[in-house]
Design an enzyme around this catalytic site. Structure first.
Site, mmCIF file in Angstrom:
data_model
loop_
_atom_site.group_PDB
_atom_site.id
_atom_site.type_symbol
_atom_site.label_atom_id
_atom_site.label_comp_id
_atom_site.label_asym_id
_atom_site.label_seq_id
_atom_site.Cartn_x
_atom_site.Cartn_y
_atom_site.Cartn_z
ATOM 1 N N CYS A 81 38.097 -72.454 -22.693
ATOM 2 C CA CYS A 81 38.393 -73.171 -21.464
ATOM 3 C C CYS A 81 39.875 -73.532 -21.462
ATOM 4 O O CYS A 81 40.493 -73.682 -22.508
ATOM 5 C CB CYS A 81 37.592 -74.442 -21.282
ATOM 6 S SG CYS A 81 35.824 -74.218 -21.294
ATOM 7 N N ARG A 117 41.559 -67.945 -22.536
ATOM 8 C CA ARG A 117 40.815 -69.071 -23.114
ATOM 9 C C ARG A 117 39.398 -69.170 -22.571
ATOM 10 O O ARG A 117 38.597 -69.968 -23.062
ATOM 11 C CB ARG A 117 41.546 -70.368 -22.785
ATOM 12 C CG ARG A 117 42.915 -70.448 -23.380
ATOM 13 C CD ARG A 117 42.828 -71.229 -24.618
ATOM 14 N NE ARG A 117 44.027 -71.227 -25.398
ATOM 15 C CZ ARG A 117 44.067 -71.736 -26.614
ATOM 16 N NH1 ARG A 117 43.000 -72.256 -27.150
ATOM 17 N NH2 ARG A 117 45.174 -71.719 -27.302
ATOM 18 N N TRP A 172 34.820 -71.370 -20.047
ATOM 19 C CA TRP A 172 33.927 -70.628 -20.941
ATOM 20 C C TRP A 172 32.695 -71.509 -21.060
ATOM 21 O O TRP A 172 32.764 -72.607 -21.619
ATOM 22 C CB TRP A 172 34.587 -70.421 -22.298
ATOM 23 C CG TRP A 172 33.808 -69.542 -23.230
ATOM 24 C CD1 TRP A 172 33.868 -68.187 -23.326
ATOM 25 C CD2 TRP A 172 32.854 -69.968 -24.228
ATOM 26 N NE1 TRP A 172 33.015 -67.742 -24.302
ATOM 27 C CE2 TRP A 172 32.378 -68.813 -24.873
ATOM 28 C CE3 TRP A 172 32.363 -71.201 -24.625
ATOM 29 C CZ2 TRP A 172 31.433 -68.860 -25.893
ATOM 30 C CZ3 TRP A 172 31.415 -71.254 -25.635
ATOM 31 C CH2 TRP A 172 30.960 -70.080 -26.261
ATOM 32 N N ASN A 217 37.651 -79.773 -21.050
ATOM 33 C CA ASN A 217 37.345 -78.849 -22.144
ATOM 34 C C ASN A 217 36.595 -79.643 -23.205
ATOM 35 O O ASN A 217 36.962 -80.785 -23.477
ATOM 36 C CB ASN A 217 38.623 -78.317 -22.804
ATOM 37 C CG ASN A 217 39.394 -77.378 -21.916
ATOM 38 O OD1 ASN A 217 38.909 -76.982 -20.869
ATOM 39 N ND2 ASN A 217 40.590 -77.017 -22.348
ATOM 40 N N GLY A 218 35.614 -79.031 -23.832
ATOM 41 C CA GLY A 218 34.893 -79.732 -24.900
ATOM 42 C C GLY A 218 33.432 -79.916 -24.526
ATOM 43 O O GLY A 218 32.928 -79.313 -23.574
ATOM 44 N N GLU A 272 36.264 -56.434 -41.126
ATOM 45 C CA GLU A 272 37.137 -56.703 -39.975
ATOM 46 C C GLU A 272 37.114 -55.521 -38.989
ATOM 47 O O GLU A 272 37.101 -55.726 -37.773
ATOM 48 C CB GLU A 272 38.566 -56.992 -40.472
ATOM 49 C CG GLU A 272 39.621 -57.145 -39.394
ATOM 50 C CD GLU A 272 39.360 -58.261 -38.387
ATOM 51 O OE1 GLU A 272 38.444 -59.062 -38.596
ATOM 52 O OE2 GLU A 272 40.067 -58.301 -37.372
ATOM 53 N N LYS A 281 36.069 -55.836 -35.043
ATOM 54 C CA LYS A 281 36.920 -55.395 -33.926
ATOM 55 C C LYS A 281 36.118 -54.516 -32.981
ATOM 56 O O LYS A 281 36.169 -54.685 -31.776
ATOM 57 C CB LYS A 281 38.149 -54.607 -34.424
ATOM 58 C CG LYS A 281 39.259 -55.401 -35.056
ATOM 59 C CD LYS A 281 40.069 -56.260 -34.122
ATOM 60 C CE LYS A 281 39.489 -57.617 -33.932
ATOM 61 N NZ LYS A 281 39.673 -58.636 -34.869
ATOM 62 N N GLU A 304 33.259 -56.548 -31.019
ATOM 63 C CA GLU A 304 33.627 -57.565 -30.028
ATOM 64 C C GLU A 304 34.258 -56.973 -28.771
ATOM 65 O O GLU A 304 34.140 -57.559 -27.706
ATOM 66 C CB GLU A 304 34.487 -58.682 -30.622
ATOM 67 C CG GLU A 304 35.874 -58.322 -31.058
ATOM 68 C CD GLU A 304 36.633 -59.525 -31.628
ATOM 69 O OE1 GLU A 304 36.363 -60.665 -31.274
ATOM 70 O OE2 GLU A 304 37.534 -59.272 -32.454
ATOM 71 N N HIS A 334 21.390 -50.047 -51.666
ATOM 72 C CA HIS A 334 20.346 -51.052 -51.918
ATOM 73 C C HIS A 334 19.540 -51.377 -50.668
ATOM 74 O O HIS A 334 18.858 -52.401 -50.634
ATOM 75 C CB HIS A 334 20.978 -52.317 -52.508
ATOM 76 C CG HIS A 334 21.635 -52.075 -53.830
ATOM 77 N ND1 HIS A 334 20.924 -51.766 -54.960
ATOM 78 C CD2 HIS A 334 22.943 -52.047 -54.183
ATOM 79 C CE1 HIS A 334 21.763 -51.580 -55.980
ATOM 80 N NE2 HIS A 334 22.998 -51.735 -55.526
ATOM 81 N N LYS A 391 39.303 -66.887 -26.442
ATOM 82 C CA LYS A 391 40.269 -66.740 -27.526
ATOM 83 C C LYS A 391 40.088 -67.776 -28.622
ATOM 84 O O LYS A 391 40.166 -67.466 -29.794
ATOM 85 C CB LYS A 391 41.692 -66.816 -26.946
ATOM 86 C CG LYS A 391 42.800 -66.630 -27.981
ATOM 87 C CD LYS A 391 42.759 -65.255 -28.590
ATOM 88 C CE LYS A 391 43.810 -65.039 -29.660
ATOM 89 N NZ LYS A 391 43.480 -63.867 -30.486
HETATM 90 O O1 M6R Z 1 42.049 -69.136 -34.074
HETATM 91 P P1 M6R Z 1 41.215 -68.794 -35.275
HETATM 92 O O2 M6R Z 1 41.881 -67.862 -36.207
HETATM 93 O O3 M6R Z 1 40.709 -70.046 -35.975
HETATM 94 O O4 M6R Z 1 39.945 -68.083 -34.669
HETATM 95 C C1 M6R Z 1 38.858 -67.730 -35.469
HETATM 96 C C2 M6R Z 1 37.920 -66.791 -34.752
HETATM 97 O O5 M6R Z 1 37.337 -67.428 -33.642
HETATM 98 C C3 M6R Z 1 38.625 -65.522 -34.274
HETATM 99 O O6 M6R Z 1 39.250 -64.864 -35.342
HETATM 100 C C4 M6R Z 1 37.637 -64.559 -33.602
HETATM 101 O O7 M6R Z 1 36.716 -64.094 -34.535
HETATM 102 C C5 M6R Z 1 38.369 -63.407 -32.932
HETATM 103 N N1 M6R Z 1 37.748 -63.104 -31.680
HETATM 104 C C6 M6R Z 1 38.389 -62.169 -33.748
HETATM 105 O O8 M6R Z 1 39.029 -61.103 -33.125
#
Ligand code: M6R
Length: 618
Positions: A2, A27, A75, A101-102, A491, A495, A498, A514, A613
């Site tokens: 947000c 955001r 969001w 926000n929150g 990782e 990627k 997501e 396993h 984000k």
């Molecule tokens: O801002 P941060 O590094 O604390 O964020 C952590 C995760 O929310 C962030 O890395 C998220 O997994 C991303 N979408 C990954 O691409």
């Protein structure tokens, strides 16, 4: 998660708010809205959907005139994405508008009380409950004309009843020229302009207008007009107000000629590495130097164990950090999901250093882990990108990534910057222990060579796209590796899932046998990380097991590896680097692979569904 922007000044507010919303859209992009004040009347416009298709069109058809207002991009937490649930929300009288926000945790209890008193609600949100509560206190405290103090006091009184987190901006139709803002657990920043001021949750939204900002602290309540701002703290009554200067330009968060922010940020990574290294290599002492660790050499020397807490991509970087620190500094490292660290009763020895990692510096889970570590009496450091963020300010010390604004929801350059910081930290700690000057210097040289080597990988973008297109119809992927390549594989899988919504699992290549190998068939491709490092032969043996079950293999391998070219279906070659630097180079083709696959499948790479984000809710 947000975004909030508020403006008060001489200009028409709607275009300023709309531009701010566009800069905040990463955001949250479920819905957006504005409340603009003119002639004692608040005009609210809000719309489900992304900004350009939603609120921007609405404002073009139905303008909201006035020179002050508040806006929000959402969001969803409480209530599905819809026009009704979009912010701003009004109180029962329609005079007070709120963006938030929150999460208000006790909103159901507050709502029941308000329903009993005859209030009616238009939405399913916790924010509308807060707006009504502020309205109730506004009426109760009113004594004659409405004043800025009345709005401030009504907001303060309402917040004293609230359990949860908030960053809010509030206006009243009876009090032109005044915005009241407050924060607890969700960022809020005052942007100080010339005869105009701003309130925002993210400095990106105001940097085109001003670089002078005040980062509010928890429980601060601010009254902002075009020519002034005042802050008091609900807890201490006095506020610690410091004016900071933003150290980035509006252009840094522009997309430029790139089709997506993610692609731009992938291509920035050679500079990202340089920026994270700059000024931090002490060649004479063959060690790394940091300005802000705030720990003496003796204190650092006495650290016997490190716990790293983080979330998402930062958690993957932490896992790689575990391998790097244990190899270079011989300090046992444990990596925790930030949320698990907060709530489980892990016994933590006194000589343990806690390190949290966060690009945004606002991730609620990670912030809670930092606070929990400090509450238990541990020294807690942070690796953070966003200067002035809550984690950066609350940590005992730390390292800035210097990656610049990262707008793509899928983190790329911040991941690489974090790895550089972890390499340097490992050398710093290692040189206080057993790491030789020669070994440290070799890693430094490897780090300095990386920007050119990353350029080499970026130059293969078209070839990587061709490979991605070949597999664009696959429903499932595995990403496998061993040693340093295991967390890198995790990782790579994150990627892909997501941004392309393809099911992808990162796994240890050795662990496959396993159980998960049961899922391998000719329709399930595996991205195999098989650099020529200390695990090469063993990883190759695991790769053969996948081939034996007819699983297609896309290998990420070291240049000059002829054996892999004979076995894999497709190969992406990367420059050969030192083992501990492999994740920094091998991640780049994985980012490009995910990017091209997502584009091929028509996905909105910069605004993936259901994501935002920075995750500022627990
Ligand atoms: O801002 P941060 O590094 O604390 O964020 C952590 C995760 O929310 C962030 O890395 C998220 O997994 C991303 N979408 C990954 O691409």
């Amino acid at each position: 998660m947000c975004g909030i922007i508020g403006y008060v000044g001489p200009k028409p507010a709607s275009p300023v708010l709309l531009e701010g919303l566009r800069r905040l859209e990463y955001r949250g992009y479920d819905s957006a809205g504005v409340a603009v004040l003119q002639d004692d009347a608040i005009t609210v416009r809000k719309k489900k959907g992304k900004i350009d298709e939603g609120i921007a069109r609405t404002l073009a058809d139905q303008p909201a005139p006035g020179t002050m207002g508040i806006a929000h991009t959402r969001w969803a937490t409480h209530g599905e994405p819809s026009d009704e649930n979009s912010h701003p929300h009004l109180d029962a009288s329609g005079r007070i508008a709120v963006v938030h926000n929150g999460v208000i945790e006790n909103y159901e209890h507050l709502k029941e009380r308000l329903l009993d008193a005859g209030h009616e609600f238009q939405s399913g949100t916790d924010t509308e409950v807060l707006a009504h509560l502020i309205g109730v206190h506004y009426e109760r405290l009113r004594d004659g004309d409405a004043t800025p103090d009345l709005l401030n006091e009504a907001v303060s009184a309402a917040l004293r009843e609230v359990i949860g987190t908030y960053g809010i901006a509030v206006i009243s139709s009876e009090i032109p020229g005044v915005i009241v803002g407050a924060r607890r657990g969700s960022p809020l920043i005052i942007g100080i302009g010339e005869d105009e001021n701003f309130l925002t949750s993210d400095s990106n939204a105001v940097v085109a207008h001003t670089k002078q900002v005040v980062f509010l602290n928890d429980y601060d309540v601010a009254t902002v007009t075009a020519g002034s701002f005042e802050v008091h703290n609900l807890g201490t009554d006095t506020a610690d107000v410091q004016i900071s200067k933003l150290e980035f330009d509006a252009e840094d968060s522009q997309r430029g000629d790139f089709e997506h922010f993610m692609l731009k940020e992938i291509h920035e990574q050679p500079r990202t590495v340089e920026n994270a290294i700059r000024g931090r290599i002490d060649s004479e002492g063959a060690t790394a130097r940091f300005g802000g660790l705030n720990m003496t050499p003796a204190e650092l020397r006495s650290v016997q164990r490190i716990i790293i807490a983080a979330s998402g991509t930062s958690w993957h970087a932490a896992l790689i950090g575990e391998y790097i620190i244990e190899a270079l500094a011989h300090i046992p490292v444990e990596v925790e999901f930030a949320h698990e660290f907060c709530y489980r009763m892990a016994p933590v020895r006194r000589d343990t250093l806690v390190l949290v990692i966060s690009q945004s510096g606002e991730t609620a889970d990670t912030l809670m882990a930092l606070r929990e570590a400090k509450r238990r009496g541990h020294r807690a450091l942070a690796i953070v990108n966003v200067v002035g963020s809550t984690i950066a300010r609350e940590a005992d010390g730390g390292i800035y990534m210097h990656a610049g604004p990262e707008i793509g929801v899928a983190s790329t350059k911040a991941f690489i910057a974090t790895l550089v910081c972890l390499e340097l930290l490992a050398i710093h700690l290692g040189r206080m222990r057993m790491l030789s000057a020669g070994q440290a210097t070799k890693t430094f040289k490897g780090l300095e060579a990386l920007p050119a080597q990353i350029e080499q990988v970026l130059a293969q973008s078209d070839a990587i796209r061709e490979i991605a297109l070949k597999y664009a119809e696959a429903d499932d992927f595995f990403f496998l590796g061993r040693g340093y390549s295991y967390p890198t594989a995790l990782e790579g899988a994150l990627k892909l899932k997501e941004i392309s919504y393809i099911h992808a699992e990162g796994y240890s290549a050795a662990e496959m046998k396993h159980g998960p190998i049961a899922l391998i068939d000719e329709k399930t491709p595996t991205v195999f990380l098989v650099p020529q490092d200390f695990m090469y032969d063993k990883t190759m043996a695991n790769l053969e097991m996948i081939r034996a079950r007819k699983g297609p293999v896309i290998a990420v391998a070291s240049e000059g590896d002829e054996q892999i070219a004979r076995i894999a279906d497709d190969v992406i070659f990367i420059p050969k680097v030192r083992d501990e630097l492999n994740p920094l180079i091998a991640s780049v083709p994985l980012q490009l692979f995910a990017y091209h696959l997502a584009v091929a499948r028509g996905c909105d790479v910069d605004k993936p569904r259901n994501l935002a984000k920075s995750v500022t809710v627990l």
